[in-house]
Design an enzyme around this catalytic site. Sequence first.
Site, PDB file in Angstrom:
ATOM      1  CG  ASP A 126      41.292  29.653  25.194  1.00 12.45           C
ATOM      2  OD1 ASP A 126      41.655  29.053  24.152  1.00 12.45           O
ATOM      3  OD2 ASP A 126      40.165  29.501  25.699  1.00 12.45           O
ATOM      4  CG  LEU A 127      47.467  29.074  22.299  1.00 10.02           C
ATOM      5  CD1 LEU A 127      48.433  28.013  21.771  1.00 10.02           C
ATOM      6  CD2 LEU A 127      48.106  30.454  22.236  1.00 10.02           C
ATOM      7  CG  HIS A 168      51.645  44.249  30.819  1.00  8.81           C
ATOM      8  ND1 HIS A 168      52.368  45.097  30.004  1.00  8.81           N
ATOM      9  CD2 HIS A 168      52.046  42.997  30.488  1.00  8.81           C
ATOM     10  CE1 HIS A 168      53.158  44.388  29.220  1.00  8.81           C
ATOM     11  NE2 HIS A 168      52.981  43.108  29.486  1.00  8.81           N
ATOM     12  CG  ASP A 202      53.801  36.717  27.711  1.00  5.16           C
ATOM     13  OD1 ASP A 202      53.353  36.078  28.691  1.00  5.16           O
ATOM     14  OD2 ASP A 202      53.350  36.551  26.556  1.00  5.16           O
ATOM     15  NE  ARG A 242      42.777  44.366  68.076  1.00  3.74           N
ATOM     16  CZ  ARG A 242      41.900  43.403  68.367  1.00  3.74           C
ATOM     17  NH1 ARG A 242      41.210  42.826  67.406  1.00  3.74           N
ATOM     18  NH2 ARG A 242      41.738  43.021  69.614  1.00  3.74           N
TER      19      ARG A 242
END
Length: 256
Positions: free
Chosen positions: A63-64, A83, A138, A254
């Site tokens: 969101d810039l 990251h 990125d 399972r």
Amino acid sequence: MAEVETSREDAVLTITLNRPDVLNAFNSEMHRALAGALKEARAADVRAVVLTGAGRGFCVGQDLTEFREAPGDIGARLRESYHPNVLAIRALEKPVIAAVNGAAAGAGLSIASVCDLRIAADSATFVPAFINIGLVPDSGGSYFVSRILGPARAFEWLASGRKLTAAEAHAWGLVSEVVEADALAVRAAEIAAQFAALPTRGIGMTKRLIDHAVTSSLEDQLEREAQLQAAATQTDDFKEGVAAFLEKRSPEFRGS
């Protein structure tokens, strides 16, 4: 309204990025909420994960407006927020399926590429938008797109920033399947349920092998295979698989 929502259907956890008014662009709150959802996904009784977006978009990256309000050090922002979530997705010892319901751009494209496989709505688009504003890929984008597409095609695409349709993404191998938009959630749940019925620990160890395969020497990879195969033979699912084969019946795994 929560920035990320989770829901359970048997052994499948669905994680929905939930900022539809901005096409699920990342802000700090959504990063924190996604981290919490990925922690929930580590539970032993979760055997497959679906990651998708609310509304018309999968995720269009950062969101810039948050950068404009508090730009800070972009490198530090990546290390602190993106990251950990990239690494958390790869650390999950179970399959993670990206159900790309709309635009996947920038870091949103990277996050989709981090997942184990991708299916797309026919209305989905894929845009490596970084170069369009003078940035570099990125959030694992350069790493995973190169692995999926190969270095030459990855460079051509990431350095051009051109939009791919869902059909083009399928032809390139970026997504494994394209379905009508209205059928995406059902199909993603179906695929996740199929994976959830398989030997979960074996799938997790297969992920580890594939993650190392590109950079390992043959000798190292053979040794890693031997070690993980020895671990796999100690699982209950291996015992069940052998018993079902000998008894000529379908196995009931399972995940243990």
